[in-house]
Design an enzyme around this catalytic site. Sequence first.
Site, PDB file in Angstrom:
ATOM      1  N   GLU A  44       0.874  -1.171   0.000  1.00 46.89           N
ATOM      2  CA  GLU A  44       0.000   0.000   0.000  1.00 46.89           C
ATOM      3  C   GLU A  44       0.910   1.219   0.000  1.00 46.89           C
ATOM      4  O   GLU A  44       1.480   1.585   1.033  1.00 46.89           O
ATOM      5  CB  GLU A  44      -0.925   0.043   1.215  1.00 46.89           C
ATOM      6  CG  GLU A  44      -1.851   1.258   1.188  1.00 46.89           C
ATOM      7  CD  GLU A  44      -2.449   1.612   2.529  1.00 46.89           C
ATOM      8  OE1 GLU A  44      -2.714   2.809   2.751  1.00 46.89           O
ATOM      9  OE2 GLU A  44      -2.633   0.702   3.365  1.00 46.89           O
ATOM     10  N   ARG A  48       1.353  10.430   0.229  1.00 49.91           N
ATOM     11  CA  ARG A  48       1.617  11.493   1.199  1.00 49.91           C
ATOM     12  C   ARG A  48       2.823  12.340   0.815  1.00 49.91           C
ATOM     13  O   ARG A  48       3.245  13.206   1.582  1.00 49.91           O
ATOM     14  CB  ARG A  48       1.837  10.878   2.594  1.00 49.91           C
ATOM     15  CG  ARG A  48       0.626  10.107   3.091  1.00 49.91           C
ATOM     16  CD  ARG A  48       0.853   9.525   4.459  1.00 49.91           C
ATOM     17  NE  ARG A  48      -0.253   8.654   4.851  1.00 49.91           N
ATOM     18  CZ  ARG A  48      -0.325   8.006   5.995  1.00 49.91           C
ATOM     19  NH1 ARG A  48       0.660   8.133   6.873  1.00 49.91           N
ATOM     20  NH2 ARG A  48      -1.347   7.230   6.270  1.00 49.91           N
ATOM     21  N   THR A  72      -4.246   6.592   1.128  1.00 49.89           N
ATOM     22  CA  THR A  72      -4.460   8.037   1.286  1.00 49.89           C
ATOM     23  C   THR A  72      -5.102   8.642   0.036  1.00 49.89           C
ATOM     24  O   THR A  72      -4.694   9.703  -0.447  1.00 49.89           O
ATOM     25  CB  THR A  72      -3.142   8.779   1.645  1.00 49.89           C
ATOM     26  OG1 THR A  72      -2.354   7.971   2.526  1.00 49.89           O
ATOM     27  CG2 THR A  72      -3.448  10.095   2.360  1.00 49.89           C
ATOM     28  N   LYS A 132     -11.227  -0.969   5.110  1.00 46.99           N
ATOM     29  CA  LYS A 132     -10.022  -0.751   5.914  1.00 46.99           C
ATOM     30  C   LYS A 132     -10.447  -0.390   7.335  1.00 46.99           C
ATOM     31  O   LYS A 132     -11.198   0.571   7.525  1.00 46.99           O
ATOM     32  CB  LYS A 132      -9.210   0.380   5.286  1.00 46.99           C
ATOM     33  CG  LYS A 132      -8.002   0.840   6.087  1.00 46.99           C
ATOM     34  CD  LYS A 132      -7.249   1.914   5.294  1.00 46.99           C
ATOM     35  CE  LYS A 132      -6.072   2.468   6.072  1.00 46.99           C
ATOM     36  NZ  LYS A 132      -5.264   3.412   5.252  1.00 46.99           N
TER      37      LYS A 132
END
Length: 213
Positions: A44, A48, A72, A132
């Site tokens: 994953e 960011r 994200t 998630k």
Amino acid sequence: MNFPTEILDRLRKSGVVAGFSVDNVAHAIPLAKALLAGGIDAIELTLRTPAGLESVKAICENVPNMLVGVGTILTPETAIEVKAVGADFGVAPGMNPRVVRAAQEAGLPFAPGIATPSDLEAAIELGCRFVKFFPAEPAGGITYLRSMAAPYQHLGIEYFPLGGINADNMSSYLREPNVPAVGGSWIVQKELVDRKDWSGITERAAAVFKRTK
């Protein structure tokens, strides 16, 4: 769009997904190859940093055996971009209906983040069956997850816990029948990446992979 069976099967087989950010696109391919060499074939990569999307593209194009997830994803536009560069799936820290719908329209398997029954019901209403669970440990850990999941068990919801997961507690999550895999941000140490110590990354990946068996 729900998660395809083949992706869920791969996550189940992997057991652990290495979560990390990339500051330098040049690190993306050797990092992915180092994880793969240690037995971890699912990641994953979180968006960011400015290098995030290009790093996803580089791994998708050059490390075909890696299952590439992107984290994200906070806007509908990002979901579309992630699909365009070849990612296999996407996840988010929260449950944003606009992002879920954009991912569905783009054909990107997507797991929104949930931490409460209300979050979970919002995700279920949009057709999500793989979510998630974030932040897993601060929210209450495995005990909380069991309690929250119980009323929805008949719907076949599966959970991807991230947040506070480590080598010591990952096994307790993986023993749950509704947890195909956990996310591990402790696997990729930034210092090792900065030093380009790819063999060190491989060693850490191999040690974690053994714990999934």
